[in-house]
Structures are given as C-alpha cells and as structure tokens.
Design a protein around this motif. Structure first.
Motif, PDB file in Angstrom:
ATOM      1  N   THR A  21       0.840  -1.208   0.000  1.00  0.00           N
ATOM      2  CA  THR A  21       0.000   0.000   0.000  1.00  0.00           C
ATOM      3  C   THR A  21       0.868   1.250   0.000  1.00  0.00           C
ATOM      4  O   THR A  21       1.769   1.378   0.833  1.00  0.00           O
ATOM      5  N   PRO A  22       0.633   2.175  -0.932  1.00  0.00           N
ATOM      6  CA  PRO A  22       1.442   3.400  -0.948  1.00  0.00           C
ATOM      7  C   PRO A  22       1.116   4.289   0.244  1.00  0.00           C
ATOM      8  O   PRO A  22       0.001   4.251   0.775  1.00  0.00           O
ATOM      9  N   GLN A  23       2.090   5.071   0.656  1.00  0.00           N
ATOM     10  CA  GLN A  23       1.832   6.039   1.716  1.00  0.00           C
ATOM     11  C   GLN A  23       0.774   7.037   1.243  1.00  0.00           C
ATOM     12  O   GLN A  23       0.652   7.323   0.052  1.00  0.00           O
ATOM     13  N   GLN A  24       0.036   7.586   2.168  1.00  0.00           N
ATOM     14  CA  GLN A  24      -1.059   8.489   1.811  1.00  0.00           C
ATOM     15  C   GLN A  24      -0.560   9.688   1.019  1.00  0.00           C
ATOM     16  O   GLN A  24      -1.188  10.104   0.035  1.00  0.00           O
ATOM     17  N   ARG A  25       0.593  10.227   1.386  1.00  0.00           N
ATOM     18  CA  ARG A  25       1.118  11.395   0.676  1.00  0.00           C
ATOM     19  C   ARG A  25       1.477  11.059  -0.765  1.00  0.00           C
ATOM     20  O   ARG A  25       1.417  11.925  -1.650  1.00  0.00           O
ATOM     21  N   VAL A  26       1.815   9.788  -1.023  1.00  0.00           N
ATOM     22  CA  VAL A  26       2.109   9.358  -2.389  1.00  0.00           C
ATOM     23  C   VAL A  26       0.818   9.133  -3.164  1.00  0.00           C
ATOM     24  O   VAL A  26       0.672   9.569  -4.307  1.00  0.00           O
ATOM     25  N   ALA A  27      -0.133   8.465  -2.529  1.00  0.00           N
ATOM     26  CA  ALA A  27      -1.397   8.167  -3.195  1.00  0.00           C
ATOM     27  C   ALA A  27      -2.158   9.434  -3.562  1.00  0.00           C
ATOM     28  O   ALA A  27      -2.911   9.457  -4.547  1.00  0.00           O
ATOM     29  N   GLU A  28      -1.933  10.503  -2.798  1.00  0.00           N
ATOM     30  CA  GLU A  28      -2.712  11.726  -3.000  1.00  0.00           C
ATOM     31  C   GLU A  28      -1.872  12.878  -3.554  1.00  0.00           C
ATOM     32  O   GLU A  28      -2.264  14.039  -3.472  1.00  0.00           O
ATOM     33  N   LYS A  29      -0.727  12.568  -4.161  1.00  0.00           N
ATOM     34  CA  LYS A  29       0.175  13.654  -4.563  1.00  0.00           C
ATOM     35  C   LYS A  29      -0.222  14.337  -5.868  1.00  0.00           C
ATOM     36  O   LYS A  29       0.271  15.419  -6.178  1.00  0.00           O
TER      37      LYS A  29
END
Length: 208
Positions: A21-29
């Motif tokens: 699972t990607p980190q949230q900051r990556v998923a939402e960048k």
C-alpha cells in the motif's frame, strides 16, 4: 524458456498484495492544476515523452523536443505543445482523434525527477499562441492542447538506477549508426552512402 514457468498477475487484488500500500502522501500527490514551480519546470524542460492510445487501446509514445520552454502554458490547467515537421505518420495526432486522453513526462537534463501530467487533448490548427511557438522563422501548422486533469512529480529512482545523465555510462557506439539501422530494417532499397548523407550533417537542416 518454458511458458509453463511464467506466472501472470491477473487481478488488481493480487497486484496490490505484491506492491503493498502506498503512503497516503504518495497516493494523494497528484493535483488538478499547475503550481508556480510546475510552470518553472516547463520553462526549463527541452524534452517531453508523450504517451497516447487509439480508440482500441493500442499505445504509442513519442518524444517532443525543442529549446527549453517549448510547451506553452496557457493557464493553470492548459498547456500547448507545437507539432514540428517529422515523418508524417502522425501517430499521436491520429490517436487523439480517436481517444483524447494522453500523458506527458517532461524532463530536464541532469535531473532525476520528472514532471508528469495527463488530461484531455485536442489538435489545434490556428491560435494566437502559435506566434510564440515560431522557431527559426518556422511557425507550426498544428499544436496539441492539453487540458490538465492530473499533475505530479515522479521521483528520481528510475533515472538514478539507469545513470542516464552520467556521461561515463554513455555508449552511443553500442549499436550501429542510424543510417545502418535504416538500411537494415526500413529503407533496404536505398544505398548506405545515400542514407549516411541523409542522416549526416544536413539532417539538422530539416528540423524545422
């Protein structure tokens, strides 16, 4: 190699389990509009890799290059890329006619990171900004206008792994010259001497 030894990934769930699972900051960048730093990146970039697909989903990727800043920023959600003379195949252009979605990766020599954007494209044959795209007295006949939907930065890992900007890794003579390749796979009926002349110094005279 035995075909039976190849194991395919066949579902999104299986793929996610392997990737993690990607980190949230990556998923939402990704963002829907250009930041001022994105504008500065575009102003410094001389090369773009433009990916498109036709209505059937068959893909194409084409390099677009000019002096830095060749991609004209029209506003925070729109850019335009000039179409320069080429081989007249127009793969990207015909793809846009059937499927307007495309992606673009803008590179700056020496930088590992890259600016990526995607959105809907259209082909324009005349617009006031064409004057800004004029180079060496040549005004483009067409431009690709991209209405941005997503924009974000790729990290440097791929370019660092490849060491593509490190001169000691360059090996331009690892494969035959362009004229030899053309003679072997594209233009067998032409003489190598003619092809060497075509792809030689005068080839630069045909850029615009």
């Amino acid at each position: 190699m035995s075909v039976s030894s190849i194991i395919d990934v066949t579902s999104a769930g299986e793929l996610r389990a392997i990737l993690g699972t990607p980190q949230q900051r990556v998923a939402e960048k990704d963002r829907p509009r250009l930041h001022e730093l994105d504008r500065r990146w575009l102003a410094a970039s001389p090369l773009c890799l433009l990916a498109s697909s036709n209505a059937d989903g068959r893909c194409d990727i084409s390099p677009k290059g000019d002096p830095p800043g060749f991609a004209v920023v029209l506003d925070d959600t729109t850019i335009a890329i000039p179409e320069r003379p080429g081989n007249r195949r127009g793969d990207t252009l015909f793809n846009i006619i059937g499927n307007p979605y495309l992606g673009a990766l803008f590179l700056i020599p020496g930088r590992g990171d890259a600016l990526r954007l995607d959105g809907r494209a259209r082909i324009v044959r005349e617009a006031p900004f064409f004057d800004r795209m004029t180079l060496r007295g040549h005004r483009p006949a067409l431009a690709i206008v991209i209405e941005i939907e997503h924009v974000f930065y790729h990290c440097a890992r791929a370019l660092l792994r490849s060491a593509v900007w490190e001169e000691q890794t360059w090996a331009p003579d690892a494969v035959p010259p362009r004229a030899v390749i053309a003679k072997a796979v594209e233009r067998q009926n032409e003489s190598l001497a003619d092809l060497e002349e075509y792809y030689g110094e005068r080839y630069r005279d045909t850029l615009y």
